[in-house]
Motif scaffolding. Structure first.
Motif, PDB file in Angstrom:
ATOM      1  N   TYR A 189      21.463   7.737  12.198  1.00  9.04           N
ATOM      2  CA  TYR A 189      20.727   7.960  13.169  1.00  9.04           C
ATOM      3  C   TYR A 189      20.987   7.507  14.313  1.00  9.04           C
ATOM      4  N   SER A 190      21.124   8.662  15.238  1.00  8.07           N
ATOM      5  CA  SER A 190      20.373   8.585  16.589  1.00  8.07           C
ATOM      6  C   SER A 190      19.829   7.523  16.766  1.00  8.07           C
ATOM      7  N   GLU A 191      19.979   6.475  17.926  1.00  8.04           N
ATOM      8  CA  GLU A 191      18.846   5.434  18.140  1.00  8.04           C
ATOM      9  C   GLU A 191      18.141   5.874  19.560  1.00  8.04           C
ATOM     10  N   LEU A 192      18.000   7.113  19.669  1.00 10.59           N
ATOM     11  CA  LEU A 192      16.981   7.659  20.312  1.00 10.59           C
ATOM     12  C   LEU A 192      16.072   8.516  19.655  1.00 10.59           C
ATOM     13  N   SER A 193      15.777   8.537  18.646  1.00 13.57           N
ATOM     14  CA  SER A 193      14.666   9.626  17.345  1.00 13.57           C
ATOM     15  C   SER A 193      14.629   8.454  16.779  1.00 13.57           C
ATOM     16  N   ARG A 194      14.799   7.165  16.258  1.00  8.35           N
ATOM     17  CA  ARG A 194      13.795   6.205  14.853  1.00  8.35           C
ATOM     18  C   ARG A 194      13.497   5.016  15.307  1.00  8.35           C
ATOM     19  N   ILE A 195      13.120   4.495  14.518  1.00  2.38           N
ATOM     20  CA  ILE A 195      13.093   3.101  14.397  1.00  2.38           C
ATOM     21  C   ILE A 195      13.460   2.435  13.990  1.00  2.38           C
ATOM     22  N   VAL A 196      14.208   1.444  15.119  1.00  2.00           N
ATOM     23  CA  VAL A 196      15.083   0.072  13.806  1.00  2.00           C
ATOM     24  C   VAL A 196      14.393  -1.037  14.589  1.00  2.00           C
ATOM     25  N   ILE A 197      14.625  -1.785  13.575  1.00  2.00           N
ATOM     26  CA  ILE A 197      13.631  -3.676  14.646  1.00  2.00           C
ATOM     27  C   ILE A 197      15.043  -4.295  13.598  1.00  2.00           C
ATOM     28  N   SER A 198      14.968  -4.980  15.348  1.00  2.00           N
ATOM     29  CA  SER A 198      16.094  -6.133  14.785  1.00  2.00           C
ATOM     30  C   SER A 198      15.425  -7.524  14.921  1.00  2.00           C
ATOM     31  N   ILE A 199      16.293  -8.110  14.398  1.00  2.00           N
ATOM     32  CA  ILE A 199      15.721  -9.137  15.029  1.00  2.00           C
ATOM     33  C   ILE A 199      17.302 -10.100  14.618  1.00  2.00           C
ATOM     34  N   SER A 200      17.436 -11.158  15.806  1.00  2.00           N
ATOM     35  CA  SER A 200      18.803 -11.566  16.329  1.00  2.00           C
ATOM     36  C   SER A 200      18.655 -13.173  15.702  1.00  2.00           C
ATOM     37  N   ARG A 201      19.722 -13.324  16.024  1.00  2.00           N
ATOM     38  CA  ARG A 201      20.572 -14.636  14.801  1.00  2.00           C
ATOM     39  C   ARG A 201      19.565 -15.863  15.904  1.00  2.00           C
ATOM     40  N   LEU A 227      11.337 -14.241   6.387  1.00  2.00           N
ATOM     41  CA  LEU A 227      11.580 -13.989   7.786  1.00  2.00           C
ATOM     42  C   LEU A 227      11.066 -12.417   7.281  1.00  2.00           C
ATOM     43  N   LEU A 228      10.570 -11.573   6.997  1.00  2.00           N
ATOM     44  CA  LEU A 228      10.632 -10.046   6.967  1.00  2.00           C
ATOM     45  C   LEU A 228       9.227 -10.296   7.167  1.00  2.00           C
ATOM     46  N   GLU A 229       8.843 -11.673   6.845  1.00  2.00           N
ATOM     47  CA  GLU A 229       7.210 -11.393   6.771  1.00  2.00           C
ATOM     48  C   GLU A 229       6.368 -10.852   7.775  1.00  2.00           C
ATOM     49  N   GLN A 230       7.437 -11.396   9.279  1.00  2.00           N
ATOM     50  CA  GLN A 230       6.619 -10.581  10.566  1.00  2.00           C
ATOM     51  C   GLN A 230       6.995  -9.564  10.738  1.00  2.00           C
ATOM     52  N   VAL A 231       7.741  -8.669   9.989  1.00  2.00           N
ATOM     53  CA  VAL A 231       8.391  -7.337  10.322  1.00  2.00           C
ATOM     54  C   VAL A 231       7.128  -6.418  10.628  1.00  2.00           C
ATOM     55  N   LEU A 232       6.740  -5.578  11.636  1.00  2.00           N
ATOM     56  CA  LEU A 232       6.099  -4.548  11.143  1.00  2.00           C
ATOM     57  C   LEU A 232       6.281  -3.359  10.544  1.00  2.00           C
ATOM     58  N   GLY A 233       5.346  -3.475   9.887  1.00  2.00           N
ATOM     59  CA  GLY A 233       5.717  -2.606   8.653  1.00  2.00           C
ATOM     60  C   GLY A 233       6.041  -2.573   7.581  1.00  2.00           C
ATOM     61  N   ALA A 234       6.215  -3.901   7.083  1.00  2.00           N
ATOM     62  CA  ALA A 234       7.070  -4.807   5.877  1.00  2.00           C
ATOM     63  C   ALA A 234       6.044  -6.086   4.927  1.00  2.00           C
ATOM     64  N   ASP A 235       5.909  -5.710   3.775  1.00  2.00           N
ATOM     65  CA  ASP A 235       5.052  -6.345   3.193  1.00  2.00           C
ATOM     66  C   ASP A 235       5.726  -7.069   1.716  1.00  2.00           C
ATOM     67  N   ILE A 251      19.614  -9.501  11.450  1.00  2.00           N
ATOM     68  CA  ILE A 251      18.679  -8.266   9.969  1.00  2.00           C
ATOM     69  C   ILE A 251      17.990  -7.387  10.708  1.00  2.00           C
ATOM     70  N   GLU A 252      18.672  -6.510  10.167  1.00  2.00           N
ATOM     71  CA  GLU A 252      18.527  -4.527  10.416  1.00  2.00           C
ATOM     72  C   GLU A 252      17.048  -3.304  10.150  1.00  2.00           C
ATOM     73  N   ILE A 253      16.013  -3.394  10.496  1.00  2.00           N
ATOM     74  CA  ILE A 253      14.853  -2.274   9.304  1.00  2.00           C
ATOM     75  C   ILE A 253      15.399  -1.426   9.844  1.00  2.00           C
ATOM     76  N   LEU A 254      15.368  -0.453   9.471  1.00  2.79           N
ATOM     77  CA  LEU A 254      15.122   0.913   9.931  1.00  2.79           C
ATOM     78  C   LEU A 254      13.407   1.575   8.507  1.00  2.79           C
ATOM     79  N   GLN A 255      12.526   1.835  10.055  1.00  5.31           N
ATOM     80  CA  GLN A 255      11.183   1.886   9.325  1.00  5.31           C
ATOM     81  C   GLN A 255      11.589   3.391   8.723  1.00  5.31           C
ATOM     82  N   GLY A 256      10.953   3.999   7.686  1.00  4.42           N
ATOM     83  CA  GLY A 256      10.729   5.573   7.103  1.00  4.42           C
ATOM     84  C   GLY A 256      12.641   5.705   6.574  1.00  4.42           C
ATOM     85  N   PRO A 257      11.834   6.933   5.831  1.00  7.04           N
ATOM     86  CA  PRO A 257      12.728   7.052   5.057  1.00  7.04           C
ATOM     87  C   PRO A 257      13.684   7.342   5.173  1.00  7.04           C
ATOM     88  N   GLY A 258      15.151   7.088   4.581  1.00  7.62           N
ATOM     89  CA  GLY A 258      16.591   7.144   4.958  1.00  7.62           C
ATOM     90  C   GLY A 258      17.476   7.416   4.120  1.00  7.62           C
TER      91      GLY A 258
END
Length: 674
Positions: free
Chosen positions: A79-91, A105-113, A167-174
């Motif tokens: 996955y190109s870092e330039l063309s997809r949205i990846v949300i990262s939650i740091s230590r 923790l995931l409750e605050q993530v954009l698009g997560a239910d 924790i890293e979240i790929l938004q959209g189909p993979g």
């Protein structure tokens, strides 16, 4: 493209990036070191839910560097870092947040239910972008740990939150990269590389008899890294039959040699909990106990510009579900017992040049279940391991083989990545998935992007075979498919980032548990189609002097998502697909004010579509609600003490049906890091 790059052997150097090390999702590793210059055009340096993107699984934090060094000791992510949205939650954000589980923790993530059945990570279903909990693929250090029995077990993790580095979240189909079940996205839980020896212990205590203790130790010597952690949490419960008791043990080791990087991980969890009305309000005295074992070994070797990644893994999950914890009805004969085994192997290769990247891979995955309710009857019975009265008389096995090919090109400000995946399943035959992502840097600080991707998901064993007091499975289900479109823009400035995405997902043969209003039982069906349209907006701002106090670190993130599912359901009542989170507004503010004293405030507003059936068989719509959690902390050189309040305003709310969640809950504790 505003980057200068030279290549010698497998080393690439980029200039004009920010001061952060990053990692992206997957089993593919490479070290990324990011320099001090604050202006970026794609990679955002702000932590917490950052719309970041990179190519590594391990993080290197460097200070006072002027460039980014990408050391290709492992395969770059396709996955190109330039063309997809990846949300990262740091230590850092994990450590300061007023949460005690990955689910919370995931409750605050954009698009997560996140739909919690019990408190503090006892059980929760996680979905992305208006999808269902079975449509998200979960990885641990890049290894697929998704449960084939049901997505309810996907986050039964063999480690505690304090062992998580990121924790890293790929938004959209993979699907085209990770295979089936990365339908609406993927979540990668990373424990990180232990570079220094040390130990950490901590205790949290609170209301309702809550007590949580953890300990971990890391050892680093020459080319060997080793990490081990243990945890135990318990509570008497915030209402009748909501008690729980859980423990976990986890190990992660790495060896760096001439053969490459060898990684070994293994973990075990054991969790028992009162499951008050978890699956039906008609029987509120339910109980569940789960045990999970996981292990994997991987080898990564880079020669010049070619990297090979091999991986083997085994996951075993055991579950006992009791419809009656005590005083069973006269007609109740047996608890439900399940034992699933997943065994897999993966081979992946990358070839990198200055202007392109070619990726090719193959994976085999064997999924098997023993049960007394799921699968196909066999002639004899088998005893359930560790249970005195349990037996198995059903089983089911299936084989998956998938192949993927991905090609990425870089040209000035353009990045284009296209790929395809072919899947063979022993039950469903051949299937495929394709996709293309593209982006263009219109300014040094701004990039526009778009993508078109197919995705698919195989039915779980529960979808196919579960028959219970309120449910009827369907062995004739087909895989579900979708075609997703996304366009957006992301900008990064000196102290802030902004992101906007418009999405559309056209799903066909979507699997859901549905019923006619006049029926008593839910049945699994392939709905004709479900189309999701949505908008996601996110922003983050980092400021250094809050309330005119010097040397503080303050960050504010605000995200908003809105989805609308249009479906052909014929008036059916949906348990999951049509019961989606329509709106979510989330805010997170963290600040260190003076001499290590700080606070974190997180708040969410949720508005859910759909309805649920009460114990009196009445259909009730979900009501929107707002939650607020606060933590206040004081940090010393090796010690952090904290106090927190969850659900500050004592709101009555439920994520799923009739399952009430805790009211105001006080907790406090310490973490000691040697």
């Amino acid at each position: 493209m505003n980057k200068k790059m030279f290549r010698k052997s497998s080393l690439a150097v980029f200039h004009k990036w920010s001061n952060k090390g990053w990692a992206i999702m997957d089993s593919l590793r490479s070290v990324v070191k990011i320099g001090m210059i604050p202006v970026t055009y794609t990679l955002v340096a702000l932590p917490v839910f950052t719309f970041a993107s990179t190519d590594s699984l391990t993080v290197s934090k460097n200070v006072d560097m002027n460039e980014v060094v990408i050391n290709a000791v492992a395969t770059k992510n396709v996955y190109s870092e330039l063309s997809r949205i990846v949300i990262s939650i740091s230590r850092d954000e994990i450590g300061n947040a007023p949460v005690h589980s990955v689910q919370d923790l995931l409750e605050q993530v954009l698009g997560a239910d996140v739909r919690s059945r019990g408190a503090l990570g006892v059980q929760a279903d996680v979905s992305l972008r208006g999808g269902t909990f079975d449509q998200v693929l979960v990885l641990l250090n890049g290894v697929n740990i998704t449960d084939p029995q049901t997505g309810h077990h996907n986050l039964n993790l063999p480690l505690d939150l304090e062992s998580v580095d990121r924790i890293e979240i790929l938004q959209g189909p993979g699907t085209r990269v990770y295979g089936p079940n990365a339908f609406t996205g993927a979540i990668n839980i990373v424990t990180g590389e232990q570079k220094n020896s040390g130990a950490k212990v901590g205790v949290t205590a609170g209301g309702y008899g809550y007590l949580n203790g953890f300990g971990s130790a890391a050892w680093a010597k020459n080319n060997f890294r080793s990490f081990i952690s243990v945890s135990h949490a318990r509570s008497d419960g915030y209402s009748p039959n909501t008690d729980f008791n859980s423990r976990s043990l986890f190990y992660h080791g790495q060896l760096f040699s001439l053969l490459g990087t060898t990684s070994l991980q293994a973990g075990f969890s054991d969790k028992g909990f009162g499951a008050a009305s978890f699956y039906t309000p008609k029987y509120p005295n339910q109980y569940e106990r789960t045990k999970s074992f996981f292990s994997s070994i991987s080898q990564v070797k880079t020669i010049w510009d070619f990297t090979i990644n091999t991986q083997a893994y085994w996951r075993r999950h055991q579950d006992r579900f009791e419809l009656f914890r005590d005083n069973p009805a006269s007609w109740y004969k047996n608890h439900n017992y399940h034992l699933t085994d997943v065994i897999g192997g993966k081979l992946h290769g990358n070839y990198n040049t200055e202007y392109s990247r070619t990726s090719i891979g193959a994976e085999y995955r064997y999924e098997h279940i023993y049960s007394n309710v799921l699968g196909i009857l066999f002639a004899d019975t088998l005893d359930v391991p560790g249970e005195s009265n349990g037996f198995f008389n059903r089983q089911k096995a299936r084989h998956n083989v998938n192949f993927n090919l991905e090609q990425t090109f870089y040209f000035q400000g353009f990045v284009v990545s296209a790929g395809a995946m072919a899947l063979w399943n022993s039950d469903f035959g051949w299937d495929k998935s394709f996709g293309i992502d593209a982006s263009y840097a219109v300014l040094n600080t701004t990039r526009v992007f778009g993508s078109i991707n197919q995705s698919l998901r195989l039915p779980t064993f529960t979808d196919l075979y579960y028959n219970g007091p309120t449910n009827v499975g369907n062995p004739d289900l087909k895989p579900e498919h979708a075609l997703s479109y996304e366009v957006g823009i992301k900008s990064s400035f000196k102290n802030s980032i902004l992101q906007l995405s418009l999405i559309r997902r056209e799903g066909s043969d979507i699997i859901d548990w549905v019923k006619d209003p006049a029926d008593a039982k839910y049945k699994t069906r392939n709905l004709t189609n479900v189309t999701t349209n949505g908008i996601e907006v996110g922003g983050a701002y980092s400021f250094g002097e809050l309330f005119l106090q010097a040397n503080n670190s303050s960050k504010l993130q605000v995200t908003y998502s809105y989805y609308r599912n249009e479906k052909e359901s014929g008036g059916l009542i949906s348990a999951y697909s049509l019961d989606y989170l329509k709106q979510k507004l989330a805010m997170n503010l963290t600040s260190t004010l003076y001499k290590g004293i700080g606070f974190t405030v997180k708040a969410t507003y949720q508005d859910r579509a759909g309805s649920f059936t009460t114990a009196a068989n009445q259909e009730v719509s979900y009501s929107p609600f707002t939650l607020c959690d606060i933590r206040v902390f004081k940090t010393f050189k090796h010690l952090m003490i904290f106090g927190e309040v969850a659900n500050v305003f004592d709101k009555d709310y439920a994520d799923i049906g009739n399952i009430d969640q805790p009211g105001r809950w006080f907790k406090g504790g310490f973490k000691f890091d040697i």
